[in-house]
Design a protein around this motif. Sequence first.
Motif, short mmCIF file in Angstrom:
data_model
loop_
_atom_site.label_atom_id
_atom_site.label_comp_id
_atom_site.label_asym_id
_atom_site.label_seq_id
_atom_site.Cartn_x
_atom_site.Cartn_y
_atom_site.Cartn_z
N GLY A 128 15.42 7.93 -3.19
CA GLY A 128 15.93 7.08 -4.26
C GLY A 128 15.98 5.63 -3.79
N LEU A 129 15.46 4.73 -4.58
CA LEU A 129 15.39 3.31 -4.18
C LEU A 129 16.76 2.70 -3.95
CD1 LEU A 129 12.50 1.83 -6.32
CD2 LEU A 129 12.47 2.54 -3.93
N ASP A 130 17.77 3.21 -4.64
CA ASP A 130 19.10 2.63 -4.49
C ASP A 130 19.74 2.99 -3.15
OD1 ASP A 130 18.70 1.50 -6.95
OD2 ASP A 130 19.87 2.99 -8.03
N GLN A 131 19.10 3.85 -2.37
CA GLN A 131 19.57 4.20 -1.03
C GLN A 131 18.98 3.28 0.04
OE1 GLN A 131 22.02 6.55 -0.44
NE2 GLN A 131 22.07 6.33 -2.67
N VAL A 132 18.06 2.40 -0.35
CA VAL A 132 17.43 1.50 0.61
C VAL A 132 18.43 0.43 1.05
CG1 VAL A 132 15.63 -0.26 0.90
CG2 VAL A 132 15.10 1.91 -0.26
N VAL A 133 18.62 0.32 2.35
CA VAL A 133 19.47 -0.71 2.93
C VAL A 133 18.65 -1.97 3.12
CG1 VAL A 133 20.82 -1.35 4.98
CG2 VAL A 133 20.97 0.98 4.05
N ARG A 134 17.42 -1.80 3.66
CA ARG A 134 16.52 -2.94 3.81
C ARG A 134 15.12 -2.46 4.12
NH1 ARG A 134 16.53 -6.43 9.15
NH2 ARG A 134 15.16 -7.45 7.72
N ILE A 135 14.16 -3.28 3.79
CA ILE A 135 12.78 -3.06 4.20
C ILE A 135 12.67 -3.66 5.60
CG2 ILE A 135 10.35 -3.46 3.69
CD1 ILE A 135 11.86 -1.85 1.49
N VAL A 136 12.31 -2.84 6.57
CA VAL A 136 12.28 -3.30 7.96
C VAL A 136 10.92 -3.91 8.29
CG1 VAL A 136 12.47 -2.59 10.38
CG2 VAL A 136 13.97 -1.56 8.65
N LYS A 137 9.84 -3.18 7.98
CA LYS A 137 8.51 -3.67 8.35
C LYS A 137 7.47 -3.16 7.39
CE LYS A 137 5.21 -4.42 11.94
NZ LYS A 137 4.83 -4.38 13.33
N ILE A 138 6.49 -4.01 7.11
CA ILE A 138 5.31 -3.67 6.33
C ILE A 138 4.10 -3.87 7.23
CG2 ILE A 138 3.84 -4.37 4.39
CD1 ILE A 138 6.40 -2.99 3.50
N VAL A 139 3.20 -2.93 7.18
CA VAL A 139 1.90 -3.09 7.82
C VAL A 139 0.86 -3.04 6.71
CG1 VAL A 139 0.24 -2.21 9.51
CG2 VAL A 139 2.70 -2.00 9.96
N GLY A 140 0.06 -4.09 6.63
CA GLY A 140 -0.98 -4.17 5.61
C GLY A 140 -2.35 -4.26 6.24
N PHE A 141 -3.26 -3.43 5.74
CA PHE A 141 -4.64 -3.43 6.21
C PHE A 141 -5.52 -3.97 5.09
CE2 PHE A 141 -2.37 0.05 8.21
CZ PHE A 141 -2.60 -0.18 9.57
N VAL A 142 -6.43 -4.86 5.43
CA VAL A 142 -7.32 -5.47 4.45
C VAL A 142 -8.76 -5.23 4.90
CG1 VAL A 142 -7.99 -7.63 3.30
CG2 VAL A 142 -5.59 -7.25 3.97
N ALA A 143 -9.54 -4.51 4.08
CA ALA A 143 -10.96 -4.33 4.36
C ALA A 143 -11.62 -5.68 4.16
CB ALA A 143 -11.56 -3.27 3.44
N SER A 144 -12.05 -6.28 5.24
CA SER A 144 -12.45 -7.68 5.22
C SER A 144 -13.95 -7.87 5.45
CB SER A 144 -11.70 -8.44 6.32
OG SER A 144 -10.31 -8.35 6.12
N ALA A 145 -14.54 -8.71 4.60
CA ALA A 145 -15.92 -9.12 4.82
C ALA A 145 -15.96 -10.00 6.07
CB ALA A 145 -16.43 -9.90 3.61
N GLU A 146 -17.11 -10.08 6.69
CA GLU A 146 -17.26 -10.92 7.87
C GLU A 146 -16.83 -12.35 7.55
OE1 GLU A 146 -20.65 -12.35 11.05
OE2 GLU A 146 -21.03 -10.60 9.81
N GLY A 147 -15.99 -12.89 8.40
CA GLY A 147 -15.53 -14.26 8.23
C GLY A 147 -14.30 -14.42 7.36
#
Length: 164
Positions: A83-102
Amino acid sequence: MSTPSQRLAELGITLPAVAAAAGSYVPTARSGNHIYTAGQLPFVDGTLAATGKVGAEVSPEEAKECARIAGLNLLAAIDAAVGLDQVVRIVKIVGFVASAEGFTGQPGVINGVSDLLVEVFGDAGRHARSAVGVAELPLGAPVEVEAIVEVAAEAPDQATPQHT
């Protein structure tokens, strides 16, 4: 301040259904007062919102929106777990981006999920973060996000048994 559930309603956001696992894993795992999510892709009704590499087939603006969509799927997984109301805090996000060269704008892309989390959780949504460029992501997705989230302590009668 309103609760995260109330804030979603105020923003007119309805969370999607939790995406089915596409392999031998679960959408979330809890350890103590932390939820670890599996990587979430930008699925909308079972279809990727876009495919391809950012900086080529997918514009940075489209990718940022995909990161937001993946963030909604992240929230759905957390909501289903505790349940979202149980969230105390967002600690860390890891985001991956499929990236074109450059392409080096990964942080701007991952702002799509970061901005969403601050909209929903306020200061508790501010988090540490990594934004990483990669060659490929599952199913040709342009972005994938995962989170570590601190949640309220479980009531003793709900606690997971400890193995000795």
